[in-house]
Design a protein around this motif. Structure first.
Motif, PDB file in Angstrom:
ATOM      1  N   UNK A  27       0.864  -1.171   0.000  1.00  0.00           N
ATOM      2  CA  UNK A  27       0.000   0.000   0.000  1.00  0.00           C
ATOM      3  C   UNK A  27       0.906   1.229   0.000  1.00  0.00           C
ATOM      4  N   UNK A  28       0.564   2.189  -0.835  1.00  0.00           N
ATOM      5  CA  UNK A  28       1.437   3.338  -1.032  1.00  0.00           C
ATOM      6  C   UNK A  28       0.648   4.642  -1.004  1.00  0.00           C
ATOM      7  N   UNK A  29       1.384   5.732  -1.117  1.00  0.00           N
ATOM      8  CA  UNK A  29       0.769   7.061  -1.049  1.00  0.00           C
ATOM      9  C   UNK A  29       0.360   7.592  -2.406  1.00  0.00           C
ATOM     10  N   UNK A  78       6.031   4.113   0.567  1.00  0.00           N
ATOM     11  CA  UNK A  78       5.512   2.837   1.049  1.00  0.00           C
ATOM     12  C   UNK A  78       4.800   3.055   2.378  1.00  0.00           C
ATOM     13  N   UNK A  79       3.507   2.719   2.412  1.00  0.00           N
ATOM     14  CA  UNK A  79       2.683   2.949   3.605  1.00  0.00           C
ATOM     15  C   UNK A  79       2.481   1.661   4.399  1.00  0.00           C
ATOM     16  N   UNK A  81       0.583  -5.008   7.572  1.00  0.00           N
ATOM     17  CA  UNK A  81       1.677  -4.453   8.369  1.00  0.00           C
ATOM     18  C   UNK A  81       1.761  -2.958   8.076  1.00  0.00           C
ATOM     19  N   UNK A  82       1.130  -2.113   8.887  1.00  0.00           N
ATOM     20  CA  UNK A  82       1.207  -0.668   8.636  1.00  0.00           C
ATOM     21  C   UNK A  82       2.613  -0.157   8.905  1.00  0.00           C
ATOM     22  N   UNK A  83       3.108   0.724   8.035  1.00  0.00           N
ATOM     23  CA  UNK A  83       4.477   1.224   8.182  1.00  0.00           C
ATOM     24  C   UNK A  83       4.565   2.742   8.227  1.00  0.00           C
ATOM     25  N   UNK A  84       3.559   3.413   7.701  1.00  0.00           N
ATOM     26  CA  UNK A  84       3.624   4.883   7.667  1.00  0.00           C
ATOM     27  C   UNK A  84       2.227   5.471   7.778  1.00  0.00           C
ATOM     28  N   UNK A 144      12.984   0.603  -4.489  1.00  0.00           N
ATOM     29  CA  UNK A 144      13.407   1.956  -4.086  1.00  0.00           C
ATOM     30  C   UNK A 144      13.762   2.000  -2.606  1.00  0.00           C
ATOM     31  N   UNK A 145      13.312   1.005  -1.839  1.00  0.00           N
ATOM     32  CA  UNK A 145      13.677   0.904  -0.424  1.00  0.00           C
ATOM     33  C   UNK A 145      14.769  -0.140  -0.196  1.00  0.00           C
ATOM     34  N   UNK A 146      15.397  -0.570  -1.301  1.00  0.00           N
ATOM     35  CA  UNK A 146      16.497  -1.513  -1.186  1.00  0.00           C
ATOM     36  C   UNK A 146      16.090  -2.945  -0.955  1.00  0.00           C
ATOM     37  N   UNK A 147      14.850  -3.291  -1.301  1.00  0.00           N
ATOM     38  CA  UNK A 147      14.344  -4.650  -1.074  1.00  0.00           C
ATOM     39  C   UNK A 147      14.196  -5.366  -2.421  1.00  0.00           C
TER      40      UNK A 147
END
Length: 954
Positions: free
Chosen positions: A373-375, A384-385, A399-402, A450-453
């Motif tokens: 889920x993204x913005x 990345x949300x 898993x909420x992240x932001x 973009x997050x290195x994953x």
């Protein structure tokens, strides 16, 4: 006091035609066509299931049309005169659809000389007078006259409060009330009939007033309050076409008002109380399903008599081909015995402990569905949300992240730190021991990268669906490959709409501001649906022969295209700005010239004003008016006028090209430059073209004109970084080469083998001599015939009479009989099986190949002729893309970037000093991309160029 009763009235006639177009032809064990019956049954089943889960009805009935005539034909003998007869294979299904309704133990109501809409209106009014609420299950605009109206008088004795009416559009899973009607028509429901009377209806052949469209009709009724008042106002209007039409056609509008008025006092053949829902007795339904071979539905009912492994007896192709069993497997696979989706089972992961538990569960499962889920929609800029995972039915988490407000002081819910969570997820997402399943995974891969994953290995349900069913469906139900459509089609489940959480327009909120309980339900559901789709669809690949193209072409391409999108391409902003100014200046000059030729100023971009100038004022011949009452001024019309010597047509064509290029490219490309990378990152759709070609959007880099000077100027703005060059590698005439191989044309194969110019060879075969004129004609003929062009189409291309064009086609087939055989055999195969196939086994479905409508049928035939060739070309370049980077890396050239795929071309960026080493590797990979799966009898020619711009590389 008992709870308020709620009656649902199903517009069964609309369901029938939706069902008919939903599936390929099906037959039951007796050989009777049952495609519409099966679709109707599944739709009715889904409706009943959805309503049972929601605040459903206490009473329900299905309303059908008894016949094609009604009392309106007595008022106006041309009423519905334009409607074609129902398809031949649908007619015998009408009584079976009534049987299906009764098998559900539901009332099935139909009356002579009365339309279903009138019966619905009569029952709705009667029910509201009893104090019942009513929901009409339909999307019919005529029925919207009833919406939002509540009974206030003539209530039955003892009823103190009347009921109200709304509508349920199951196509959009949307409730329609008074506000939605006002939004659609601009007037409240009680005035919808007045709007309909003014605008008319071509489908029902209701005359209305010629030239008055929905917007004008809505405005008139809104301003004057009624049809009569609007018509009366015409006398006081300023002189105009509208005034003339309102006065001249008043009688048509008044007749139309009578025709659109719903009859609300029809006799009711079944009492309302008899419509009470008491559940569906399984015995009659089981007997019906058993009789017609609907075994997958029998399994769902739990009343089947066969073994659990037994599939349904339906054969979707039996009506047109008794031997094409594989083509029907997609509709024959029964869903597994899964419990219904239950969002209450999902977990919101807000601690590291819970996250570790889910990661361990995913490792144990060996297969996990993943969704991000993204913005924003732009994967290159979206934040990345959150991440959702699913490991089985009812086993999903978010898993909420932001999450939390954008304000720095806003309260944020408890959640795992994003960097910490991603670090924990990395081993899982990169593990070869766990298959990660996505829906449109290219987007998720780019966001995570973009997050290195890094993520591998993957499956993609969107790509699996495309490999199985490209072109298969006829309408929005299962026609696309988006998750919501696939869920509706294959799982019978409607996921939560995104707009339900985030809203639309100015009131929309970012996903990070959605409360966690709602976000969890939405995100985890997406992951679970993806898991279920993978488990349901992937086994079909082996059964239907789709494994080869999915595993060898499509699946390995996903990360390759994702990486291309991340690379992007540098665009010279200043060059584009200068071009835009030049185009604006040239456009202004053209406008002045056009106005001078016209003798007056007018809006060139208005088709109506342009048509009036060309045909009424200037008197050019051949003007044709469409249903809207205005002249057609499309490209073909202007090109014909240009050929007749009309200078104004030349200038308008130039003006249109310049304005389009300026808005679409020189302006849009400047806006598309990513502020963080300084490059343009197009988005490729892997399912956008039915034949398997990639399509480019946001921005579209595949439609820049190739051979025009203006198009080349735009390509000059695409440049490499300092110290690098661009390299363009293009397949030379690949479709003609494939045609020579697939049609087995010795003359063409010989020409390609010896490196001859194929168009010159064709000119020699056709005309006996080769010069500029005959080669140009041969080039046109070569490509046109491969696209199944008609004599009239070729006549237009060559500028000759149709008879002469037919003679050219006859000569071509005489010189190259293999081409004619290929066309004949391809069409016969598609008519028999319902699909074409590339050399790599990619299927493209053509459900309208036997359509009674000539235009639809011929359109499908033209597409079917070319699909195996164009699709094979697409498969080959995809295979080259997949193999390219490993080959370059093996040669120590891993720093070479593959940036674009445009038609038959690949564009790279690399240091100038590496061109000599990289070029032969790129050429070899492209030339041998078909092997070893397919050994071609013609060589694939590759043309390579380099330069300091995209244009210079050609």
């Amino acid at each position: 006091m008992s709870a308020k009763k709620h009656l649902y009235l199903v517009d069964g006639s609309a369901y029938i035609f939706r069902a008919y177009h939903r599936l390929p032809p099906l037959t039951d064990p007796q050989g009777t066509p049952v495609g519409a019956v099966y679709g109707y049954t599944t739709m009715l089943w889904k409706l009943a299931d959805d309503l049972h889960k929601a605040d459903g009805p206490t009473h329900l009935a299905v309303i059908l049309d008894k016949s094609s005539r009604s009392f309106r034909n007595d008022l106006y003998d041309l009423y519905k005169a334009n409607r074609p007869e129902p398809p031949e294979d649908l007619v015998p299904q009408f009584p079976l659809i009534r049987d299906a309704t009764r098998a559900f133990s539901l009332p099935c109501i139909e009356e002579e000389n009365v339309e279903a809409d009138d019966m619905i209106a009569s029952y709705a009014r009667a029910a509201t007078r009893k104090g019942w609420d009513v929901t009409i299950v339909s999307s019919d605009k005529d029925l919207m006259q009833l919406i939002g109206q509540c009974a206030e008088d003539e209530l039955e004795p003892g009823v103190t409060e009347g009921g109200c009416i709304d509508m349920l559009d199951t196509m959009k899973n949307a409730r329609i009330g008074r506000e939605e009607v006002i939004e659609k028509f601009g007037v409240p429901p009680e005035l919808v009939g007045d709007v309909l009377a003014l605008m008319g209806d071509s489908v029902d052949n209701i005359p209305g007033i010629f030239g008055v469209g929905p917007k004008t009709a809505s405005k008139l009724i809104d301003e004057h309050g009624s049809l009569t008042a609007a018509l009366d106002s015409a006398e006081g209007m300023k002189a105009s076409k509208l005034k003339e039409r309102l006065i001249e056609h008043r009688a048509d509008a008044e007749l139309s008002r009578v025709l659109v008025t719903l009859k609300e006092d029809c006799p009711l053949p079944i009492a309302l109380d008899e419509m009470k829902l008491d559940g569906v007795p399984p015995e009659p339904l089981a007997a019906f399903l058993e009789k017609h071979g609907f075994t997958s539905l029998l399994r769902r009912l739990g009343a089947g008599t066969g073994s659990p492994e037994r599939t349904t007896n339906l054969d979707p192709q039996k009506a047109v081909n008794k031997g094409a069993e594989a083509s029907s497997e997609g509709n024959r696979q029964p869903p597994p015995e899964w419990p219904a989706i239950d969002r209450s089972l999902y977990e919101c992961v807000q601690s590291r402990e819970a996250l570790d538990r889910w990661i361990a569960r995913a490792f144990a499962a060996r297969l996990v569905a993943v969704d991000t889920e993204t913005s924003a929609l732009d994967a290159m800029q979206a934040e990345l949300v959150g991440v959702s995972l699913a490991t089985g039915p009812g086993e999903a988490c978010y898993i909420p992240l932001a999450h939390g407000g954008t304000d720095m002081f806003a309260e944020r819910p408890q959640q795992v730190d994003r960097a910490e969570a991603l670090e924990a997820l990395k081993p899982l997402l990169a593990s070869d021991a766990v298959l990660k399943v996505f829906q449109n995974g290219k987007y998720d891969l780019n966001v995570l990268a973009r997050y290195g994953v890094a993520v591998a290995p993957i499956d993609d349900t969107m790509i699996i669906s495309f490999a199985l069913d490209a072109g298969r469906s006829l309408d929005g139900i299962g026609g696309g490959h988006g998750m919501d459509e696939l869920s509706e089609r294959h799982l019978g489940h409607t996921p939560i709409p995104f707009k339900e959480l985030c809203g639309t327009g100015k009131k929309a909120i970012p996903f990070g501001e959605v409360p966690l309980d709602k976000a969890t339900a939405y995100a985890a559901e997406d992951a679970e649906v993806t898991w279920r789709l993978c488990k349901l669809l992937k086994p079909r690949l082996a059964v239907e022969g789709g494994t080869r193209v999915y595993e060898r072409v499509d699946r390995p391409l996903v990360p390759v295209v994702a990486q291309m999108e991340r690379h992007g391409i540098k665009v010279d902003h200043s060059r584009l700005a200068r071009l835009s100014e030049e185009f604006a200046t040239e456009t202004a000059k053209l406008e002045a010239q056009i106005h001078q030729l016209a003798g007056e100023e007018f809006t060139i971009g208005s088709p109506k004003q342009l048509g009036d100038i060309l045909f009424d004022k200037l008197g050019h011949k051949g003007g044709r008016k469409g249903k809207s009452g205005q002249y057609s001024t499309d490209q073909a019309v202007l090109e014909r006028l240009s050929g007749d010597g009309a200078q104004i047509a030349d200038r308008v064509l130039e003006w249109r090209q310049l304005t389009k290029l300026r808005s679409t490219y020189t302006e849009a490309l400047q806006a598309a430059i990513n502020p963080h990378t300084g490059r343009v990152h197009t988005s490729y759709s892997l399912v956008g073209a039915q034949t398997g070609r990639l399509s480019s959007t946001d921005p579209n880099l595949q439609n820049i004109p190739i051979r025009t000077p203006i198009g080349r100027q735009i390509r000059e703005a695409f440049v490499p970084e300092e110290g690098n060059v661009l390299l363009a590698a293009d397949y030379s005439q690949i479709e003609l080469r494939l045609a020579a191989h697939m049609a087995d044309v010795p003359e063409l194969k010989e020409a390609f083998a010896h490196g001859e110019d194929i168009h010159s060879r064709t000119a020699k075969e056709m005309y006996g001599t080769v010069d500029r004129d005959t080669r140009a004609k041969a080039k046109t003929i070569n490509f046109a015939i491969l696209y199944g062009i008609s004599r009239w189409g070729l006549a237009g291309r060559l500028g000759v009479e149709p008879d002469e064009a037919q003679a050219v086609i006859d000569t071509y087939f005489k010189r190259f009989p293999g081409i004619q055989s290929y066309i004949h055999e391809t069409l016969e195969s598609v008519r028999e099986r319902g699909y074409s196939e590339t050399l790599f086994g990619r299927k493209t479905w053509f459900p309208r190949i036997k359509a009674p409508n000539q235009a639809e049928r011929q359109g499908s035939e033209r597409a079917a002729i070319n699909a195996p060739i164009q699709g094979t070309s697409a498969d080959i370049i995809k295979r080259a893309m997949v193999r390219m980077m490993p080959a370059l890396e093996q040669a120590g050239l891993g720093h070479v970037k593959m940036l674009l795929q445009v038609h038959d071309e690949l564009v790279f960026e690399l240091p100038e000093g590496d061109v000599a080493t990289a070029s032969p590797i790129i050429e070899r990979v492209m030339a041998t991309a078909a092997e070893p799966s397919v050994k071609l009898s013609v060589p694939l020619g590759i043309e390579i160029g380099t330069g300091m711009s995209w244009d210079a590389a050609h």
